[in-house]
Design a protein around this motif. Structure first.
Motif, PDB file in Angstrom:
ATOM      1  N   MET A 162       0.836  -1.188   0.000  1.00  0.00           N
ATOM      2  CA  MET A 162       0.000   0.000   0.000  1.00  0.00           C
ATOM      3  C   MET A 162       0.881   1.253   0.000  1.00  0.00           C
ATOM      4  O   MET A 162       1.735   1.425   0.854  1.00  0.00           O
ATOM      5  N   ALA A 163       0.667   2.117  -0.957  1.00  0.00           N
ATOM      6  CA  ALA A 163       1.436   3.360  -1.054  1.00  0.00           C
ATOM      7  C   ALA A 163       0.820   4.403  -0.127  1.00  0.00           C
ATOM      8  O   ALA A 163      -0.386   4.638  -0.158  1.00  0.00           O
ATOM      9  N   LYS A 164       1.660   5.003   0.715  1.00  0.00           N
ATOM     10  CA  LYS A 164       1.152   6.005   1.654  1.00  0.00           C
ATOM     11  C   LYS A 164       2.186   7.096   1.870  1.00  0.00           C
ATOM     12  O   LYS A 164       3.377   6.904   1.632  1.00  0.00           O
ATOM     13  N   ILE A 165       1.692   8.238   2.336  1.00  0.00           N
ATOM     14  CA  ILE A 165       2.546   9.382   2.641  1.00  0.00           C
ATOM     15  C   ILE A 165       2.380   9.700   4.120  1.00  0.00           C
ATOM     16  O   ILE A 165       1.263   9.723   4.634  1.00  0.00           O
ATOM     17  N   GLN A 166       3.508   9.939   4.786  1.00  0.00           N
ATOM     18  CA  GLN A 166       3.490  10.298   6.202  1.00  0.00           C
ATOM     19  C   GLN A 166       4.427  11.481   6.432  1.00  0.00           C
ATOM     20  O   GLN A 166       5.435  11.626   5.738  1.00  0.00           O
ATOM     21  N   PHE A 167       4.091  12.310   7.420  1.00  0.00           N
ATOM     22  CA  PHE A 167       4.987  13.387   7.857  1.00  0.00           C
ATOM     23  C   PHE A 167       5.603  13.055   9.201  1.00  0.00           C
ATOM     24  O   PHE A 167       6.589  13.645   9.611  1.00  0.00           O
ATOM     25  N   SER A 168       4.986  12.138   9.890  1.00  0.00           N
ATOM     26  CA  SER A 168       5.486  11.623  11.155  1.00  0.00           C
ATOM     27  C   SER A 168       5.280  10.119  11.072  1.00  0.00           C
ATOM     28  O   SER A 168       4.182   9.662  10.727  1.00  0.00           O
TER      29      SER A 168
ATOM     30  N   ASP B 102      -0.469   8.166   8.901  1.00  0.00           N
ATOM     31  CA  ASP B 102      -0.731   8.346   7.470  1.00  0.00           C
ATOM     32  C   ASP B 102      -1.446   9.668   7.216  1.00  0.00           C
ATOM     33  O   ASP B 102      -2.367  10.030   7.941  1.00  0.00           O
ATOM     34  N   GLU B 103      -1.003  10.357   6.169  1.00  0.00           N
ATOM     35  CA  GLU B 103      -1.661  11.601   5.767  1.00  0.00           C
ATOM     36  C   GLU B 103      -2.825  11.245   4.848  1.00  0.00           C
ATOM     37  O   GLU B 103      -2.642  10.544   3.859  1.00  0.00           O
ATOM     38  N   VAL B 104      -4.023  11.722   5.195  1.00  0.00           N
ATOM     39  CA  VAL B 104      -5.213  11.386   4.413  1.00  0.00           C
ATOM     40  C   VAL B 104      -5.517  12.425   3.335  1.00  0.00           C
ATOM     41  O   VAL B 104      -6.247  12.139   2.385  1.00  0.00           O
TER      42      VAL B 104
ATOM     43  N   PRO C  89      -3.512  19.750   5.726  1.00  0.00           N
ATOM     44  CA  PRO C  89      -3.239  18.337   5.997  1.00  0.00           C
ATOM     45  C   PRO C  89      -3.591  17.948   7.434  1.00  0.00           C
ATOM     46  O   PRO C  89      -3.612  18.790   8.337  1.00  0.00           O
ATOM     47  N   LYS C  90      -3.862  16.676   7.616  1.00  0.00           N
ATOM     48  CA  LYS C  90      -4.250  16.140   8.924  1.00  0.00           C
ATOM     49  C   LYS C  90      -3.186  16.422   9.990  1.00  0.00           C
ATOM     50  O   LYS C  90      -3.510  16.708  11.134  1.00  0.00           O
TER      51      LYS C  90
ATOM     52  N   LYS D 172      -2.144  30.926  11.352  1.00  0.00           N
ATOM     53  CA  LYS D 172      -2.569  29.531  11.473  1.00  0.00           C
ATOM     54  C   LYS D 172      -1.976  28.717  10.323  1.00  0.00           C
ATOM     55  O   LYS D 172      -1.940  29.178   9.186  1.00  0.00           O
ATOM     56  N   PRO D 173      -1.524  27.503  10.624  1.00  0.00           N
ATOM     57  CA  PRO D 173      -0.970  26.668   9.549  1.00  0.00           C
ATOM     58  C   PRO D 173      -2.065  26.265   8.569  1.00  0.00           C
ATOM     59  O   PRO D 173      -3.148  25.846   8.977  1.00  0.00           O
ATOM     60  N   GLU D 174      -1.788  26.446   7.295  1.00  0.00           N
ATOM     61  CA  GLU D 174      -2.797  26.156   6.279  1.00  0.00           C
ATOM     62  C   GLU D 174      -2.351  25.087   5.291  1.00  0.00           C
ATOM     63  O   GLU D 174      -3.166  24.366   4.744  1.00  0.00           O
ATOM     64  N   ALA D 175      -1.050  24.995   5.053  1.00  0.00           N
ATOM     65  CA  ALA D 175      -0.580  24.055   4.042  1.00  0.00           C
ATOM     66  C   ALA D 175       0.844  23.601   4.348  1.00  0.00           C
ATOM     67  O   ALA D 175       1.573  24.257   5.092  1.00  0.00           O
ATOM     68  N   LEU D 176       1.192  22.471   3.770  1.00  0.00           N
ATOM     69  CA  LEU D 176       2.567  21.989   3.806  1.00  0.00           C
ATOM     70  C   LEU D 176       3.055  21.850   2.379  1.00  0.00           C
ATOM     71  O   LEU D 176       2.307  21.405   1.499  1.00  0.00           O
ATOM     72  N   GLU D 177       4.300  22.233   2.163  1.00  0.00           N
ATOM     73  CA  GLU D 177       4.928  22.052   0.862  1.00  0.00           C
ATOM     74  C   GLU D 177       6.192  21.228   1.075  1.00  0.00           C
ATOM     75  O   GLU D 177       7.024  21.566   1.910  1.00  0.00           O
ATOM     76  N   ALA D 178       6.292  20.132   0.343  1.00  0.00           N
ATOM     77  CA  ALA D 178       7.455  19.256   0.462  1.00  0.00           C
ATOM     78  C   ALA D 178       8.123  19.146  -0.899  1.00  0.00           C
ATOM     79  O   ALA D 178       7.448  19.062  -1.928  1.00  0.00           O
TER      80      ALA D 178
END
Length: 113
Positions: free
Chosen positions: A1-7, A11-13, A38-39, A74-80
């Motif tokens: 299963m392909a997933k993305i995580q920041f911690s 899993d980031e939904v 993001p979550k 307030k945090p609104e977005a993440l850019e990676a």
């Protein structure tokens, strides 16, 4: 299963917008991921963002280039940003993205010139 995580383990939904660039020679490229609300940035989240982890059955791709965007404090977005320095890294990344796209019903659209 392909997933993305920041911690790790969380899993980031939120599905990101992904922008790709590739050198003319094909031996390097970049992928920019933009996650809106993001979550991991939820008010109740206490997890630290330690990077972006792209995981699938082949293993893990890691980048530490993660920035937060704030609006009115307030945090609104993440850019990676993930930088690929070889054709092999590009191919590996594309295999991950194909799996991730298939599992999340995503499509590919080319930029208009």
């Amino acid at each position: 299963m392909a997933k993305i995580q920041f911690s790790r383990g969380l899993d980031e939904v939120v599905i990101p917008e992904v922008r790709l660039t590739r050198s003319r020679t094909g031996d390097s490229g970049t992928a920019t991921f933009i996650f809106t609300n993001p979550k991991i940035l939820d008010q109740g989240s206490t997890e630290d963002i330690t990077g972006m982890y792209l995981s699938d059955e082949e293993g893990e791709i890691i980048t530490r280039e993660v920035k937060a965007k704030f609006v009115n404090g307030k945090p609104e977005a993440l850019e990676a940003l993930y930088v690929m320095k070889s054709a092999q890294e590009w191919d590996r990344f594309m295999r991950f993205m194909e799996r991730y796209a298939e599992e999340n019903d995503l499509g590919l659209s080319k930029a208009e010139k």
